[in-house]
Write an enzyme that holds these catalytic residues in place. Sequence first.
Site, PDB file in Angstrom:
ATOM      1  N   GLY A  12     105.195 -36.124  40.838  1.00 14.17           N
ATOM      2  CA  GLY A  12     106.273 -35.064  40.701  1.00 14.17           C
ATOM      3  C   GLY A  12     107.368 -34.662  42.011  1.00 14.17           C
ATOM      4  O   GLY A  12     108.384 -35.000  42.083  1.00 14.17           O
ATOM      5  N   GLU A 165      88.827 -45.547  30.104  1.00  7.61           N
ATOM      6  CA  GLU A 165      88.631 -46.102  31.215  1.00  7.61           C
ATOM      7  C   GLU A 165      87.255 -45.940  32.006  1.00  7.61           C
ATOM      8  O   GLU A 165      86.685 -46.620  32.601  1.00  7.61           O
ATOM      9  CB  GLU A 165      89.770 -45.924  32.100  1.00  7.61           C
ATOM     10  CG  GLU A 165      91.236 -46.377  31.629  1.00  7.61           C
ATOM     11  CD  GLU A 165      92.359 -46.011  32.239  1.00  7.61           C
ATOM     12  OE1 GLU A 165      93.234 -46.549  32.211  1.00  7.61           O
ATOM     13  OE2 GLU A 165      92.495 -45.108  33.195  1.00  7.61           O
ATOM     14  N   ALA A 311     101.978 -39.951  34.758  1.00  9.75           N
ATOM     15  CA  ALA A 311     102.861 -40.465  36.095  1.00  9.75           C
ATOM     16  C   ALA A 311     104.248 -40.249  35.620  1.00  9.75           C
ATOM     17  O   ALA A 311     105.150 -39.852  36.612  1.00  9.75           O
ATOM     18  CB  ALA A 311     102.275 -41.719  36.621  1.00  9.75           C
ATOM     19  N   GLN A 312     104.607 -41.002  34.613  1.00 10.69           N
ATOM     20  CA  GLN A 312     106.149 -41.266  34.421  1.00 10.69           C
ATOM     21  C   GLN A 312     106.821 -40.086  34.096  1.00 10.69           C
ATOM     22  O   GLN A 312     107.884 -39.952  34.580  1.00 10.69           O
ATOM     23  CB  GLN A 312     106.286 -42.641  33.165  1.00 10.69           C
ATOM     24  CG  GLN A 312     106.671 -44.010  33.716  1.00 10.69           C
ATOM     25  CD  GLN A 312     107.596 -44.055  34.641  1.00 10.69           C
ATOM     26  OE1 GLN A 312     108.743 -43.459  34.306  1.00 10.69           O
ATOM     27  NE2 GLN A 312     107.533 -44.758  35.556  1.00 10.69           N
TER      28      GLN A 312
END
Length: 410
Positions: A12, A165, A311-312
């Site tokens: 950000g 993950e 993240a987006q």
Amino acid sequence: MTRVVIVGAGFGGLATMSALAHQDVEITLIDKHNFATFQPLLYQVATAGLNPGDVAFPIRTLLRKQKGVTFRQGMLAGIDSAANEISLVDGARVPYDFLVLAMGATTNFFGIPGAEEHCHGIYTLDEALAVRNKVFSLFERAASQGIKGNAMTTIVIGGGATGVEMAGALAELKLRAFRTDYPSLDPAQARVILIEARERLLGAFSPELSKYASAELKGRGVEVRLNTEVKSVTDAGVHLANGEFIDSRLVIWSAGVGVSKQFSDLGLPQGRQGRFEVGDDLRVVGHENIFAVGDIAATLESDGSLVPQLAQPAIQTGTHVAKMIQALITSMPTTQFVYRNKGTMATIGRNAAVAELTNGMKLTGSTAWLAWLALHLLTLLGVRNRLSVLLNWSWHYISWGRGPRVILGG
């Protein structure tokens, strides 16, 4: 000249800085580290898939390409909104005309007794290295002293993308490391247990993809436990709500993120999950020249739900805030932030991943895995980092090996 202070060099903060590149503003970027971390790949550092330097990029190197930006290493201690200045832990005071808070999130333990004291997070580079050291210390101890009881049992709490993950990477590491570096150890004795409180993994994905991820993990030797709540954590293992106790020397927490407790003292309104309350233009409620972006902001979607801490959304909120600052400088009205979901991805392991695109398309297997690799490679900071990660990934795929398997520090 208008002074913009950005606290935090994550997705950000860097997006805000980049979007202000051609504006007539003076930017001060503040972060407690002198490098930016690519958090989505920290689990690969923790499992010796990548070097720490592959996911860290020097902030001052970034600033070479953008004029009018000053970097200062430091930690935010307080905000004096009346005087339009912030104070840092080292005592320095930094004035601003516009302040952008982009400090990111930290591990949220949801008040579970013992979790903060005895669990390892993987949201910072230091945490990832601590996990890697612990993993290989356990391997070395088992190789020299033998596996005693459940000493080689690793528990991952939280079945979101990070947990899936991490569990998949640990399972692959166990199989490969034991085969090549620790042939005296039996992989079957090194258990990986993934615990999720809800009825399925990857709650942000469709049930179809959740089912695929669960089946893939089980096929790789991960014990998946759904509808299982953690009651408490000790240095000996995990107590479950159903009364069961699982002996473990390594418990990894990936059940969620929240705002650091230290930011509760800043005097700003906080909402759900401790995130700062913001208006539809991302200004902190009650403050005309303070913005919050990314994980630390309680940004809402059109249905009233919180924008995910990914993240987006951080990048999109950072870009929007840059536009709002420019609008305010030119006495133009601000506009509402609208989050545009570009899809979500999660990798499970070699040749296995899931992806859900905005057009409804769902990908699994090698196709999703290659798409995941390509996206993360393209979004890494720095050409050197991209080349290094590509080389590491290519070598690991061809040789089916892992590295660096070294224990650093004390």
